[in-house]
Design a protein around this motif. Structure first.
Motif, mmCIF file in Angstrom:
data_model
loop_
_atom_site.group_PDB
_atom_site.id
_atom_site.type_symbol
_atom_site.label_atom_id
_atom_site.label_comp_id
_atom_site.label_asym_id
_atom_site.label_seq_id
_atom_site.Cartn_x
_atom_site.Cartn_y
_atom_site.Cartn_z
ATOM 1 N N ILE A 63 49.327 27.886 24.628
ATOM 2 C CA ILE A 63 49.848 29.154 25.152
ATOM 3 C C ILE A 63 48.735 30.199 25.242
ATOM 4 C CG2 ILE A 63 51.447 31.053 24.706
ATOM 5 C CD1 ILE A 63 53.326 28.950 23.458
ATOM 6 N N GLY A 64 47.923 30.301 24.208
ATOM 7 C CA GLY A 64 46.802 31.239 24.239
ATOM 8 C C GLY A 64 45.808 30.897 25.331
ATOM 9 N N ALA A 65 45.559 29.598 25.523
ATOM 10 C CA ALA A 65 44.624 29.182 26.571
ATOM 11 C C ALA A 65 45.181 29.469 27.954
ATOM 12 C CB ALA A 65 44.310 27.698 26.426
ATOM 13 N N VAL A 66 46.487 29.305 28.138
ATOM 14 C CA VAL A 66 47.101 29.618 29.437
ATOM 15 C C VAL A 66 46.988 31.114 29.716
ATOM 16 C CG1 VAL A 66 49.286 29.703 30.706
ATOM 17 C CG2 VAL A 66 48.641 27.639 29.492
ATOM 18 N N ILE A 67 47.245 31.934 28.694
ATOM 19 C CA ILE A 67 47.112 33.385 28.871
ATOM 20 C C ILE A 67 45.663 33.749 29.187
ATOM 21 C CG2 ILE A 67 47.266 35.612 27.683
ATOM 22 C CD1 ILE A 67 49.727 34.423 26.221
ATOM 23 N N GLY A 68 44.710 33.137 28.491
ATOM 24 C CA GLY A 68 43.292 33.370 28.788
ATOM 25 C C GLY A 68 42.931 32.923 30.190
ATOM 26 N N ALA A 69 43.474 31.789 30.627
ATOM 27 C CA ALA A 69 43.194 31.302 31.981
ATOM 28 C C ALA A 69 43.791 32.216 33.035
ATOM 29 C CB ALA A 69 43.731 29.878 32.141
ATOM 30 N N ILE A 70 44.985 32.759 32.771
ATOM 31 C CA ILE A 70 45.593 33.703 33.709
ATOM 32 C C ILE A 70 44.736 34.959 33.817
ATOM 33 C CG2 ILE A 70 47.580 35.244 34.030
ATOM 34 C CD1 ILE A 70 49.336 32.968 32.974
ATOM 35 N N ILE A 71 44.213 35.427 32.690
ATOM 36 C CA ILE A 71 43.328 36.602 32.706
ATOM 37 C C ILE A 71 42.080 36.324 33.528
ATOM 38 C CG2 ILE A 71 41.844 38.054 31.262
ATOM 39 C CD1 ILE A 71 44.029 37.801 29.082
ATOM 40 N N VAL A 72 41.473 35.159 33.312
ATOM 41 C CA VAL A 72 40.254 34.812 34.061
ATOM 42 C C VAL A 72 40.566 34.632 35.542
ATOM 43 C CG1 VAL A 72 38.480 33.043 34.332
ATOM 44 C CG2 VAL A 72 39.072 33.837 32.065
ATOM 45 N N LEU A 73 41.690 34.002 35.881
ATOM 46 C CA LEU A 73 42.072 33.853 37.295
ATOM 47 C C LEU A 73 42.324 35.204 37.946
ATOM 48 C CD1 LEU A 73 44.437 30.754 37.165
ATOM 49 C CD2 LEU A 73 42.259 30.912 38.366
ATOM 50 N N ALA A 74 42.950 36.123 37.218
ATOM 51 C CA ALA A 74 43.195 37.462 37.763
ATOM 52 C C ALA A 74 41.876 38.199 37.992
ATOM 53 C CB ALA A 74 44.092 38.259 36.826
ATOM 54 N N LEU A 75 40.964 38.106 37.048
ATOM 55 C CA LEU A 75 39.647 38.733 37.224
ATOM 56 C C LEU A 75 38.897 38.118 38.390
ATOM 57 C CD1 LEU A 75 38.424 39.171 33.540
ATOM 58 C CD2 LEU A 75 38.991 40.964 35.162
ATOM 59 N N TYR A 76 38.976 36.801 38.524
ATOM 60 C CA TYR A 76 38.313 36.128 39.634
ATOM 61 C C TYR A 76 38.886 36.598 40.969
ATOM 62 C CZ TYR A 76 36.688 32.447 42.730
ATOM 63 O OH TYR A 76 36.110 31.770 43.770
ATOM 64 N N GLY A 77 40.224 36.678 41.049
ATOM 65 C CA GLY A 77 40.847 37.146 42.284
ATOM 66 C C GLY A 77 40.499 38.579 42.599
ATOM 67 N N PHE A 78 40.434 39.434 41.563
ATOM 68 C CA PHE A 78 40.069 40.830 41.768
ATOM 69 C C PHE A 78 38.626 40.956 42.251
ATOM 70 C CE2 PHE A 78 38.246 44.777 40.010
ATOM 71 C CZ PHE A 78 39.007 45.696 40.708
ATOM 72 N N LEU A 79 37.711 40.245 41.617
ATOM 73 C CA LEU A 79 36.304 40.315 42.015
ATOM 74 C C LEU A 79 36.080 39.687 43.381
ATOM 75 C CD1 LEU A 79 34.566 39.533 38.617
ATOM 76 C CD2 LEU A 79 34.767 41.755 39.757
ATOM 77 N N ARG A 80 36.806 38.654 43.691
ATOM 78 C CA ARG A 80 36.660 38.007 44.994
ATOM 79 C C ARG A 80 37.191 38.895 46.112
ATOM 80 N NH1 ARG A 80 37.032 32.059 46.832
ATOM 81 N NH2 ARG A 80 36.361 32.483 48.942
ATOM 82 N N ARG A 81 38.257 39.640 45.808
ATOM 83 C CA ARG A 81 38.841 40.551 46.795
ATOM 84 C C ARG A 81 37.881 41.690 47.111
ATOM 85 N NH1 ARG A 81 44.457 40.524 45.203
ATOM 86 N NH2 ARG A 81 43.508 41.033 43.238
ATOM 87 N N ARG A 82 37.122 42.138 46.098
ATOM 88 C CA ARG A 82 36.190 43.251 46.297
ATOM 89 C C ARG A 82 34.961 42.835 47.060
ATOM 90 N NH1 ARG A 82 34.925 47.060 41.699
ATOM 91 N NH2 ARG A 82 34.691 48.414 43.477
ATOM 92 N N ALA A 83 34.610 41.566 47.023
ATOM 93 C CA ALA A 83 33.378 41.092 47.673
ATOM 94 C C ALA A 83 33.559 40.859 49.152
ATOM 95 C CB ALA A 83 32.914 39.797 47.032
#
Length: 83
Positions: A63-83
């Motif tokens: 569960i903790g790893a899934v939450i961490g992965a969701i955080i990393v995926l959200a950051l990746y999507g945010f940074l990719r959207r800005r680029a």
């Protein structure tokens, strides 16, 4: 064995996080999603130990790893959207 277990949990967490959080700006490749899931598991492991939720030799659970992965995926999507 701790690092190998974190990688295995991260692999599963990355796949689960992709199903929970699909999107156009999210990584669509299986390999990239898995790598981000592994990074998310390491992030969850680090944050859990820093906050005192896990001991020094304990790892993040699924569960903790899934939450961490969701955080990393959200950051990746945010940074990719800005680029």
């Amino acid at each position: 064995m701790g690092i190998i277990w974190t990688i295995i949990i991260g692999f599963v967490a990355g796949v689960i996080a992709k199903f929970i959080m699909p999107g156009d700006n999210e990584p669509s490749g299986f390999v990239l999603t898995t790598i981000l899931g592994i990074v998310g598991a390491f992030v969850a492991n680090f944050l859990g130990q820093a906050l005192g939720w896990y001991g020094p030799l304990d790892g993040a659970g699924l569960i903790g790893a899934v939450i961490g992965a969701i955080i990393v995926l959200a950051l990746y999507g945010f940074l990719r959207r800005r680029a």
